[in-house]
Every structure is written in C-alpha cells, then in structure tokens.
Design a protein around this motif. Structure first.
Motif, PDB file in Angstrom:
ATOM      1  N   ALA A 292       0.831  -1.202   0.000  1.00  0.00           N
ATOM      2  CA  ALA A 292       0.000   0.000   0.000  1.00  0.00           C
ATOM      3  C   ALA A 292       0.869   1.257   0.000  1.00  0.00           C
ATOM      4  CB  ALA A 292      -0.941  -0.004   1.198  1.00  0.00           C
ATOM      5  N   GLY A 293       1.952   1.218   0.760  1.00  0.00           N
ATOM      6  CA  GLY A 293       2.878   2.349   0.777  1.00  0.00           C
ATOM      7  C   GLY A 293       3.576   2.548  -0.552  1.00  0.00           C
ATOM      8  N   TRP A 294       4.010   1.455  -1.167  1.00  0.00           N
ATOM      9  CA  TRP A 294       4.684   1.545  -2.473  1.00  0.00           C
ATOM     10  C   TRP A 294       3.745   2.067  -3.555  1.00  0.00           C
ATOM     11  CZ3 TRP A 294       6.804  -4.098  -1.789  1.00  0.00           C
ATOM     12  CH2 TRP A 294       7.868  -4.072  -0.869  1.00  0.00           C
ATOM     13  N   LEU A 295       2.485   1.645  -3.509  1.00  0.00           N
ATOM     14  CA  LEU A 295       1.514   2.153  -4.476  1.00  0.00           C
ATOM     15  C   LEU A 295       1.246   3.637  -4.250  1.00  0.00           C
ATOM     16  CD1 LEU A 295      -1.064  -0.788  -4.465  1.00  0.00           C
ATOM     17  CD2 LEU A 295       0.387  -0.130  -6.390  1.00  0.00           C
ATOM     18  N   ALA A 296       1.134   4.016  -2.992  1.00  0.00           N
ATOM     19  CA  ALA A 296       0.817   5.408  -2.663  1.00  0.00           C
ATOM     20  C   ALA A 296       1.911   6.363  -3.120  1.00  0.00           C
ATOM     21  CB  ALA A 296       0.590   5.551  -1.156  1.00  0.00           C
ATOM     22  N   ASP A 297       3.168   5.942  -2.988  1.00  0.00           N
ATOM     23  CA  ASP A 297       4.252   6.854  -3.377  1.00  0.00           C
ATOM     24  C   ASP A 297       4.759   6.617  -4.797  1.00  0.00           C
ATOM     25  OD1 ASP A 297       5.997   4.666  -3.219  1.00  0.00           O
ATOM     26  OD2 ASP A 297       6.747   5.205  -1.235  1.00  0.00           O
ATOM     27  N   VAL A 300       5.600   1.413  -6.922  1.00  0.00           N
ATOM     28  CA  VAL A 300       5.043   0.266  -7.629  1.00  0.00           C
ATOM     29  C   VAL A 300       3.853   0.747  -8.446  1.00  0.00           C
ATOM     30  CG1 VAL A 300       3.774  -1.914  -7.385  1.00  0.00           C
ATOM     31  CG2 VAL A 300       5.812  -1.512  -6.001  1.00  0.00           C
ATOM     32  N   THR A 301       3.821   0.350  -9.707  1.00  0.00           N
ATOM     33  CA  THR A 301       2.688   0.642 -10.571  1.00  0.00           C
ATOM     34  C   THR A 301       2.171  -0.678 -11.134  1.00  0.00           C
ATOM     35  OG1 THR A 301       4.073   0.939 -12.541  1.00  0.00           O
ATOM     36  CG2 THR A 301       3.646   2.886 -11.193  1.00  0.00           C
ATOM     37  N   TYR A 302       1.007  -0.630 -11.747  1.00  0.00           N
ATOM     38  CA  TYR A 302       0.451  -1.866 -12.298  1.00  0.00           C
ATOM     39  C   TYR A 302      -0.414  -1.548 -13.500  1.00  0.00           C
ATOM     40  CZ  TYR A 302      -3.879  -0.538  -9.852  1.00  0.00           C
ATOM     41  OH  TYR A 302      -5.010   0.119  -9.417  1.00  0.00           O
TER      42      TYR A 302
END
Length: 334
Positions: A292-297, A300-302
């Motif tokens: 969740a942290g990696w997505l927020a900043d 990590v993308t997808y």
C-alpha cells in the motif's frame, strides 16, 4: 427476496488447451442470505493460469473443479444484502467465489477491502494474491539481498511484473523474460535492467548469459521448461530458485521431461524450493502495509488487461496461454 444470478460452469474437462466448449453459462435463482451469509454483486473477477490445473481431475494442493458446478477464484464485489453483523450493504469485499455475477458467500470467507488505499480491482493484483506471491517468493523463499541479480520469467504477467518491481525496490538488478516487444518496453519502464524476448531471442541460455554475464543469484520461476534450464545453466554458486509456477506445461496432455541439466543443482549448490502463497498468510499484514505504501508513493505501478462481461470470462482465461495479458487479466462484471 430472490435474485437472478449467472454463473460459468465447467461443462467438460479440457484436453490440452481449453476451448469455449469446456464452459457453460448458467442462470439460477439465489435466495436471500441465511444467517452468517452475504449476497455479493461481483465487480471484478480474476482469471489465473493455475486454474487450468483444477480443470483436470487429479490430486493437487487444491480440489479440482467439478463438472456441472461453478468455477471459482478471486473476486471483489459489493455487499447487496447482509445477514452478518460485521458487514452491511455497500461494503466492498474480496472473496473466492468468482465466475459469478451474484453469489452467496459465508461472511467468514469474505474480507473487507479499503478502497482508500487503492481501487477495488487493485486488490486482485498488486494488493492481492499476485503481489503477495511475488513478495513471498522473493523475500521469504529466495531471501533476496541488495546487489544481487534476479531473473524473472513471465515478467509482464500479474506476478512477474510485481516481482520485477519488488526486486528493484530491494536493490537488486533484474533480468526479465517476456514474450513481445510491447511487454519488453513496459518491463523496462518497471525497472528491469535487461529484458529478453524469448520468442525472438533464439537460444535462451545464450541470451540469459549475455544479459547476466556474471550469473544470477535468484530465479523467480513462473514458466519452467526451457527457462528453468537456462536459469540452471547461468546460476551462480549457491543461487536460490523460488518456483512459483510452470505455465509452459499447464496444457500438456502428457508430462514433458524436465531440464536435462539438473546436475547443476549439485555442482553449484543451488537451492530450489516450490511454494504456495496459501502457506504464507502470516505475513499478509506486513505485505499489505508495504505494498500500500509503495503504491501510494508511486514506487510500484500496475496495469490490467480488462475483459468486459461474465460471458467472456472463458475467452479471457484461454487468452492467458497465448500471452494476451499485459499485467493482470481481469473480467469486469459491473
């Protein structure tokens, strides 16, 4: 109050690559939820390569699908009726009764999802089983360390694309294998230091040697077959292999001989371990917090490949085996 529902059933067991005639769209009427149940309207459902194994009647880590019964898999939906005090109409939940537009689920098998962390469909990809699988395979099974070289096969798929990014985040150099130039460009954007298009590379072992001239420390295997053989050949001494899947053989009618260079495991003291993410739910909270942290900043993308309509779910599933998906293959139902 009853509701009309549609389901995809397994009509017959496939031989080789599944076809549309192995599936059947069925309509049924669902009653109101009994005590402890939820009536859920499915928004998105997942189709995944492992489901092919469940279409064959043989012992495995999970029971095979039954002829004439609904298939199942990960899905997210919205609660329309609740007969459990912990859930109310409007709650977003994940469950394992996909392949249906409406379904009655036991509340004990449903999990509320927090749409403030990411869109609902992300809980089937980066925050779902694919992301968790990549996290477990690299960090717990392979014990990835900063500065190492990681080879990821099927690197543009749901699991592989997460493995590429997690490895990069942890300070590793990533060598990725994909099946098209479009996928190669995307995986480079995700942080892969070298990308092999296995369809055009010729000798895969030679291509991997060129991409990783000093060898590989970790192999995250989604493919098996010639990819596993190449990884064994190029592995450094004491390399660690996390065996996640072997999609290259899922549709084989007869077992295919394994790599002919397994002696490399002895010569190089290679550790090879298969794993099931089902055995690693103890670190799910840690994974959710990290992802969740990696997505927020934005670290990590997808990407999702989305097919609309329950009736098109079989074709979406079949498309996995010809590489039609970029990232996660999803079916949008509502």
């Amino acid at each position: 109050m009853t509701i009309a529902a549609r389901e995809i059933h397994l009509k017959s067991r496939p031989s080789g690559l599944p076809g549309a005639d192995n599936f059947q769209l069925v309509e049924r009427t669902l009653p109101a939820p009994a005590a402890g149940q939820l009536l859920v309207k499915t928004l998105f459902m997942s189709v995944d390569p492992y489901m092919r194994g469940r279409m064959t009647d043989r012992p495995s880590y999970i029971a095979p699908f039954e002829i004439g019964q609904p298939l199942e898999g990960s899905a997210v939906g919205i609660v329309e009726q609740s007969a459990h005090p912990d859930f109310k109409a409007g709650d977003l939940v994940s469950h394992f009764s996909g392949w249906r537009d409406h379904v009655l689920v036991d509340a004990a098998t449903a999990n509320k999802i927090d749409a403030s962390k990411a869109p609902a469909e992300a809980w089937l990809g980066p925050l779902g089983i694919p992301g968790h699988t990549a996290y477990v395979g690299l960090l717990r099974i392979a014990g990835l360390k900063a500065g190492e070289t990681v080879f990821v096969s099927a690197a543009a798929g749901a699991v592989g694309s997460m493995a590429v990014q997690i490895a990069k985040l942890k300070g590793a150099r990533v060598v990725a294998s994909v099946g098209s130039e479009e996928k190669a460009r995307w995986v480079q954007e995700l942080g892969a230091g070298a990308v092999i298009n296995y369809r055009t590379a010729g000798d895969l072992t030679e291509a991997l040697k060129k991409a990783a001239p000093e060898g590989i420390d970790v192999y995250f295997d989604n493919v098996g077959g010639d990819h596993l053989r190449a990884a064994l050949e190029v592995a450094k001494p004491r390399a660690r292999f996390a065996i996640c899947g072997m999609i290259s053989g899922y549709n084989d009618e007869k077992p295919v001989p394994g790599p002919d260079n397994l002696a490399a495991m002895v010569i190089k003291s290679i550790s090879m371990r298969g794993f099931l993410v089902l055995d690693h739910f103890d670190i799910l909270p840690e994974f959710i917090a990290d992802m969740a942290g990696w997505l927020a900043d934005g670290r990590v993308t997808y990407r999702d490949t989305v097919v609309s309509g329950l009736e098109n779910a079989p074709q979406a599933f079949i498309g996995l085996f010809s590489g039609e998906n970029l990232g996660k293959m999803l079916v949008k139902l509502a």
